[in-house]
Design a protein around this motif. Structure first.
Motif, PDB file in Angstrom:
ATOM      1  N   LYS A  98     -17.076   1.148 -37.302  1.00  0.00           N
ATOM      2  CA  LYS A  98     -16.882   2.297 -36.420  1.00  0.00           C
ATOM      3  C   LYS A  98     -17.433   3.579 -37.017  1.00  0.00           C
ATOM      4  CE  LYS A  98     -13.347   4.078 -33.285  1.00  0.00           C
ATOM      5  NZ  LYS A  98     -11.928   3.924 -32.850  1.00  0.00           N
ATOM      6  N   GLU A  99     -17.193   3.767 -38.305  1.00  0.00           N
ATOM      7  CA  GLU A  99     -17.657   5.002 -38.955  1.00  0.00           C
ATOM      8  C   GLU A  99     -19.178   5.095 -38.933  1.00  0.00           C
ATOM      9  OE1 GLU A  99     -15.827   7.594 -40.097  1.00  0.00           O
ATOM     10  OE2 GLU A  99     -14.137   6.538 -39.182  1.00  0.00           O
ATOM     11  N   LYS A 100     -19.829   3.992 -39.242  1.00  0.00           N
ATOM     12  CA  LYS A 100     -21.301   3.963 -39.236  1.00  0.00           C
ATOM     13  C   LYS A 100     -21.826   4.271 -37.839  1.00  0.00           C
ATOM     14  CE  LYS A 100     -25.269   0.903 -40.030  1.00  0.00           C
ATOM     15  NZ  LYS A 100     -26.022   1.817 -40.913  1.00  0.00           N
ATOM     16  N   ARG A 102     -20.318   5.852 -35.272  1.00  0.00           N
ATOM     17  CA  ARG A 102     -20.057   7.241 -34.906  1.00  0.00           C
ATOM     18  C   ARG A 102     -21.004   8.202 -35.618  1.00  0.00           C
ATOM     19  NH1 ARG A 102     -17.538   6.914 -30.224  1.00  0.00           N
ATOM     20  NH2 ARG A 102     -15.476   5.968 -30.311  1.00  0.00           N
ATOM     21  N   LYS A 103     -21.295   7.903 -36.860  1.00  0.00           N
ATOM     22  CA  LYS A 103     -22.164   8.773 -37.663  1.00  0.00           C
ATOM     23  C   LYS A 103     -23.611   8.739 -37.185  1.00  0.00           C
ATOM     24  CE  LYS A 103     -23.644   9.531 -42.459  1.00  0.00           C
ATOM     25  NZ  LYS A 103     -23.548   9.032 -43.857  1.00  0.00           N
TER      26      LYS A 103
END
Length: 344
Positions: A98-100, A102-103
């Motif tokens: 998710k972080e990747k 979103r980034k």
């Protein structure tokens, strides 16, 4: 030779500035992209040789990279030509990335990623021999079980919200379980331009078919998928397209042919256009369709002539194939420069 011939015919009909202006026209669209999220992981290796004790190949891992794939790749390419993009997909609670996501998603993408319990985000890991760029092995992490009722209802709820906002629905069905009968029925309730790509792959072959969708404004397949769908090895492309059109009613059918380019058929006018491939240095074919598909869907929705549409979309595929997977997605200024250079 084929490239020069195609471009000469195009330039006889249209001014270069007219073609470039059409790309700016694509900004008017407000597309919705629906389908599976995929993370493409590439592990680059060096071949060492056969194991000393058993009969298997030994590789030395050098490095690995992960890229946004599936509908994320489609959304990234669309974001270069559209003012705003809506994206609906699912990810797993396990290894969500998710972080990747979103980034790295472009700022003009409005995304809703629904988390699925007891599941991983789809990861397609490929091992690459770094010397000659050969794919050695693929290991996929996929859980294509059915949604729970609450998960399905959440997808349907968000689909209704997103569909009201856009004028174009792009469906990329990779055959990993995102789409079911209820979701397809909800899509068809919207009187919008619908573009469909239903891919056949090692997981879905024998189970997945374009006839899950009864009608569309645009259907895109590659030639292998088309021949598999129709169980026909020998017929010419135009006859195959006409056969497909009897199965699923579509205003436009686009068939990609790998190194031999792509074809488009307009059902109403019976116009058939073949375009060559324009890639200069092919590194990887993965993701080329995810570049071509959203561009031609947006062009056709914008009523751009089909010969210009297939040309612009083929250029987008060429740009994508010059890097691994979706490492580099479209960027509008470079896209226009590539097209302008191709036309001169």
């Amino acid at each position: 030779k084929e490239q020069n011939y195609f471009i000469k015919r195009l330039k006889k009909k249209y001014d270069i500035n007219t073609i470039l202006d059409y790309i700016d026209k694509l900004q008017e669209r407000n597309p919705l992209v629906i389908g599976e999220t995929i993370i493409d992981e590439y592990v680059f290796c060096r071949a060492i040789g056969k194991s000393g004790k058993e009969s298997y190949m030994v590789m030395q891992e050098k490095n690995s990279e992960k890229y946004l794939g599936g509908v994320l790749s489609i959304g990234q390419n669309l974001a270069a030509i559209s003012k705003k993009v809506n994206l609906l997909s699912t990810i797993g609670l396990i290894n969500s990335h998710k972080e990747k996501i979103r980034k790295e998603l472009k700022k003009n993408i409005n995304s809703k990623l629904i988390s699925i319990r007891n599941s991983s985000t789809i990861i397609k890991k490929r091992f690459i021999e770094e010397v000659d760029n050969t794919k050695l092995l693929g290991i996929y992490t996929i859980n294509d079980h059915k949604y729970s009722k609450s998960e399905e209802n959440l997808i349907l709820k968000n689909l209704k919200i997103f569909a009201k906002r856009g004028d174009l629905i792009i469906i990329s069905d990779y055959g990993h379980g995102f789409f079911n009968k209820r979701i397809r029925q909800e899509i068809y309730k919207n009187k919008k331009f619908i573009a469909i790509n239903a891919q056949v792959n090692s997981f879905s072959i024998g189970y997945h078919t374009i006839t899950n969708y009864k009608k569309a404004d645009l259907v895109l397949m590659n030639e292998t998928e088309l021949r598999h769908e129709l169980r026909d090895k020998n017929s010419n492309r135009l006859n195959l397209i006409k056969k497909l059109n009897k199965k699923i009613k579509s205003k436009f059918i686009v068939i990609t042919h790998g190194k031999n380019g792509a074809s488009i058929y307009a059902n109403k006018s019976k116009q058939f256009v073949q375009a060559p491939a324009f890639a200069r240095n092919v590194i990887d074919k993965v993701g080329a369709g995810d570049a071509l598909f959203p561009v031609i869907a947006t062009c056709l929705k914008s009523k751009i002539p089909i010969d210009i549409s297939i040309f612009i979309a083929s250029i987008s595929a060429a740009i994508n194939s010059e890097s691994y997977a979706s490492k580099f997605t479209l960027e509008k200024n470079n896209f226009k420069k590539f097209i302008e250079y191709s036309l001169k």
